[in-house]
Design an enzyme around this catalytic site. Structure first.
Site, PDB file in Angstrom:
ATOM      1  N   ARG A  48      28.144  30.339 -13.794  1.00  0.00           N
ATOM      2  CA  ARG A  48      28.301  28.876 -13.726  1.00  0.00           C
ATOM      3  C   ARG A  48      29.725  28.487 -14.138  1.00  0.00           C
ATOM      4  O   ARG A  48      30.272  27.499 -13.653  1.00  0.00           O
ATOM      5  CB  ARG A  48      27.261  28.165 -14.599  1.00  0.00           C
ATOM      6  CG  ARG A  48      27.437  26.653 -14.617  1.00  0.00           C
ATOM      7  CD  ARG A  48      26.187  25.846 -14.979  1.00  0.00           C
ATOM      8  NE  ARG A  48      25.336  26.469 -15.960  1.00  0.00           N
ATOM      9  CZ  ARG A  48      25.611  26.586 -17.270  1.00  0.00           C
ATOM     10  NH1 ARG A  48      26.731  26.103 -17.762  1.00  0.00           N
ATOM     11  NH2 ARG A  48      24.769  27.173 -18.076  1.00  0.00           N
ATOM     12  N   TYR A 100      32.516   7.473   3.896  1.00  0.00           N
ATOM     13  CA  TYR A 100      31.355   8.333   4.090  1.00  0.00           C
ATOM     14  C   TYR A 100      30.140   7.683   3.419  1.00  0.00           C
ATOM     15  O   TYR A 100      30.200   7.353   2.233  1.00  0.00           O
ATOM     16  CB  TYR A 100      31.627   9.717   3.493  1.00  0.00           C
ATOM     17  CG  TYR A 100      30.470  10.645   3.652  1.00  0.00           C
ATOM     18  CD1 TYR A 100      30.151  11.155   4.900  1.00  0.00           C
ATOM     19  CD2 TYR A 100      29.666  10.989   2.576  1.00  0.00           C
ATOM     20  CE1 TYR A 100      29.067  11.993   5.066  1.00  0.00           C
ATOM     21  CE2 TYR A 100      28.582  11.826   2.731  1.00  0.00           C
ATOM     22  CZ  TYR A 100      28.285  12.318   3.979  1.00  0.00           C
ATOM     23  OH  TYR A 100      27.202  13.136   4.139  1.00  0.00           O
ATOM     24  N   ASP A 172      40.105  11.238  -0.389  1.00  0.00           N
ATOM     25  CA  ASP A 172      39.205  12.126   0.344  1.00  0.00           C
ATOM     26  C   ASP A 172      39.958  12.578   1.607  1.00  0.00           C
ATOM     27  O   ASP A 172      40.218  11.775   2.500  1.00  0.00           O
ATOM     28  CB  ASP A 172      37.916  11.375   0.694  1.00  0.00           C
ATOM     29  CG  ASP A 172      36.834  12.303   1.223  1.00  0.00           C
ATOM     30  OD1 ASP A 172      37.195  13.304   1.878  1.00  0.00           O
ATOM     31  OD2 ASP A 172      35.647  12.020   1.014  1.00  0.00           O
ATOM     32  N   LYS A 197      32.921  20.629   6.184  1.00  0.00           N
ATOM     33  CA  LYS A 197      33.461  20.173   7.470  1.00  0.00           C
ATOM     34  C   LYS A 197      34.515  21.170   7.982  1.00  0.00           C
ATOM     35  O   LYS A 197      34.196  22.291   8.279  1.00  0.00           O
ATOM     36  CB  LYS A 197      34.006  18.749   7.315  1.00  0.00           C
ATOM     37  CG  LYS A 197      33.037  17.799   6.576  1.00  0.00           C
ATOM     38  CD  LYS A 197      31.770  17.490   7.349  1.00  0.00           C
ATOM     39  CE  LYS A 197      30.691  16.778   6.533  1.00  0.00           C
ATOM     40  NZ  LYS A 197      31.069  15.602   5.797  1.00  0.00           N
TER      41      LYS A 197
HETATM   42  C1  LIG Z   1      30.586  15.039   4.513  1.00  0.00           C
HETATM   43  C2  LIG Z   1      31.521  14.232   3.692  1.00  0.00           C
HETATM   44  C3  LIG Z   1      31.363  14.127   2.305  1.00  0.00           C
HETATM   45  C4  LIG Z   1      30.184  14.740   1.586  1.00  0.00           C
HETATM   46  O1  LIG Z   1      30.131  16.112   1.703  1.00  0.00           O
HETATM   47  P1  LIG Z   1      28.748  16.927   1.561  1.00  0.00           P
HETATM   48  O2  LIG Z   1      29.178  18.330   1.495  1.00  0.00           O
HETATM   49  O3  LIG Z   1      27.907  16.581   2.755  1.00  0.00           O
HETATM   50  O4  LIG Z   1      28.096  16.450   0.303  1.00  0.00           O
HETATM   51  C5  LIG Z   1      32.309  13.396   1.594  1.00  0.00           C
HETATM   52  N1  LIG Z   1      33.341  12.797   2.212  1.00  0.00           N
HETATM   53  C6  LIG Z   1      33.521  12.864   3.539  1.00  0.00           C
HETATM   54  C7  LIG Z   1      34.674  12.184   4.174  1.00  0.00           C
HETATM   55  C8  LIG Z   1      32.608  13.573   4.319  1.00  0.00           C
HETATM   56  O5  LIG Z   1      32.777  13.621   5.642  1.00  0.00           O
END
Ligand SMILES: *Cc1c(COP(=O)(O)O)cnc(C)c1O
Length: 373
Positions: A48, A100, A172, A197
């Site tokens: 962890r 998001y 982000d 992604k």
């Molecule tokens: C998908 C996404 C998230 C969240 O990610 P997860 O791995 O699905 O929790 C946060 N910000 C953006 C811009 C995203 O596309």
């Protein structure tokens, strides 16, 4: 300093010292041996807290984003949650009006009752952000390009405003990736990624990352909460993400080039009302995007003439695009966004979001052309 493509292959990588393996082994052990004197000579003691695969992934992304350190999480959402937990009840947060959807829910359903004051502001408008800033604003969160409207926020401008009141700018960078945009160089303090992604890149990893520009008190707190709260990724997911990053520059640039051509095609199609892609000169954020991005990314959205039924009908007719959520993988995906987001969404009912994969551009254009007829 080596260049991006070389960093993507080599940062965080080393030939395995015990076997000579070029591809790293996956370390599944949750615990590590302690020496008679009490020391942990390899730096690991419990999974962890740290793990060699996670450590390698973090070293890679810290270098790609130009930060001092990175921390990997079980998901992109887990990364944002941990940052928010590092704030205190009574702190004020500014978040974008287009972001998001899961992060909006996290702010509304979890952290507002927990005591954060949150304002959703059009972060493309510097005057609106300036007006929303308060003396207790600790964090300004931006997403650029944003999801699903691909709005563009001026990172340098927002960094200046946030820093005036002593707030931290968190960007982000999931949609742009460090290949196309480096927010820390433009003044952001933290960068967030959903490795789910483009970094993973093959629709088979769930993960998140935060990269820090400086090793300060907030960063120490984020790492402490991750360690004691445990929102950490598995070794295999870290291994997959690091594998994905090796081809990131080539995938992302190809996806951006294809997306631009598909967006240009849609813009001229009589059944399309609007295309939201920052690479189009008609996009209101195009000049700012051109100043802070190398290319404009592989994600865009478009509004079909009509309402939800007409948009769903287009998605129902595609043959190469796959109807699915998420983005950043090798397969092109299309999604009716409003019906997947919760009630109360501001996303237009006739909007479809498209994630461009690695297929041939002519095939993708032909697929959308027949689906729109
Ligand atoms: C998908 C996404 C998230 C969240 O990610 P997860 O791995 O699905 O929790 C946060 N910000 C953006 C811009 C995203 O596309």
């Amino acid at each position: 300093m080596t260049k991006l493509e070389t960093q993507a292959i080599h940062a965080g990588h080393q030939v395995d010292p015990t076997t000579g393996a070029i591809t790293p082994p996956i370390h599944l052990s949750t615990t590590f041996e302690r020496q008679p004197d009490g020391a942990y000579p390899h730096g690991y003691y419990y999974a962890r807290s740290d793990n060699p695969n996670r450590h390698a992934l973090e070293a890679s992304l810290a270098e790609l984003e130009g930060g001092v350190e990175a921390a990997a999480f079980a998901s992109g959402s887990g990364a944002v949650m941990t940052i928010l937990q590092a704030l205190a009840p009574g702190d004020h947060v500014i978040a974008p009006d287009d972001l998001y959807f899961g992060i909006r829910l996290l702010l509304q359903d979890v952290f507002t009752p927990w005591g954060l004051a949150v304002n959703f502001v059009d972060t493309t408008n510097l005057a609106a952000v300036k007006q929303a800033l308060q003396t207790n604003t600790r964090l300004v969160l931006i997403e650029t390009p944003s999801n699903p409207l691909l709005k563009i926020t001026d990172i340098r401008g927002l960094a200046g405003l946030a820093h005036e009141v002593g707030a931290c700018l968190v960007c982000d960078n999931t949609i742009a990736t460090p290949v196309l945009q480096r927010p820390l160089d433009l003044g952001a303090d933290l960068v967030i990624h959903a490795t789910t992604k483009y970094l993973g890149g093959h629709s088979d990893v769930l993960g998140g990352l935060v990269v820090a520009k400086a090793n300060n008190e907030l960063w120490q707190k984020i790492k402490h909460i991750r360690q004691i709260g445990g929102a950490v990724p598995s070794p295999f997911e870290c291994w997959l993400a690091l594998r994905g990053i090796q081809t990131l520059p080539y995938r992302v640039r190809a996806q951006a080039d294809t997306a631009r051509q598909v967006a240009q095609f849609l813009q001229t199609h009589p059944a399309v009302e609007a295309v939201h892609y920052p690479g189009l000169p008609s996009h209101p954020g195009h000049p700012v995007a051109a100043g802070q991005m190398e290319k404009f990314g592989g994600l865009f959205s478009f509004q079909v003439k009509g309402g939800q039924a007409e948009a769903m009908a287009v998605a129902a007719r595609v043959k190469i695009f796959i109807r699915a959520t998420s983005f950043g993988g090798t397969h092109s995906l299309i999604e009716h966004r409003a019906s997947i987001e919760a009630p109360g969404t501001t996303t237009p009912e006739n909007l479809l979001r498209a994630s461009i994969g690695l297929e041939n551009v002519d095939d993708l254009i032909e697929d959308l052309d027949q689906a729109l007829d």
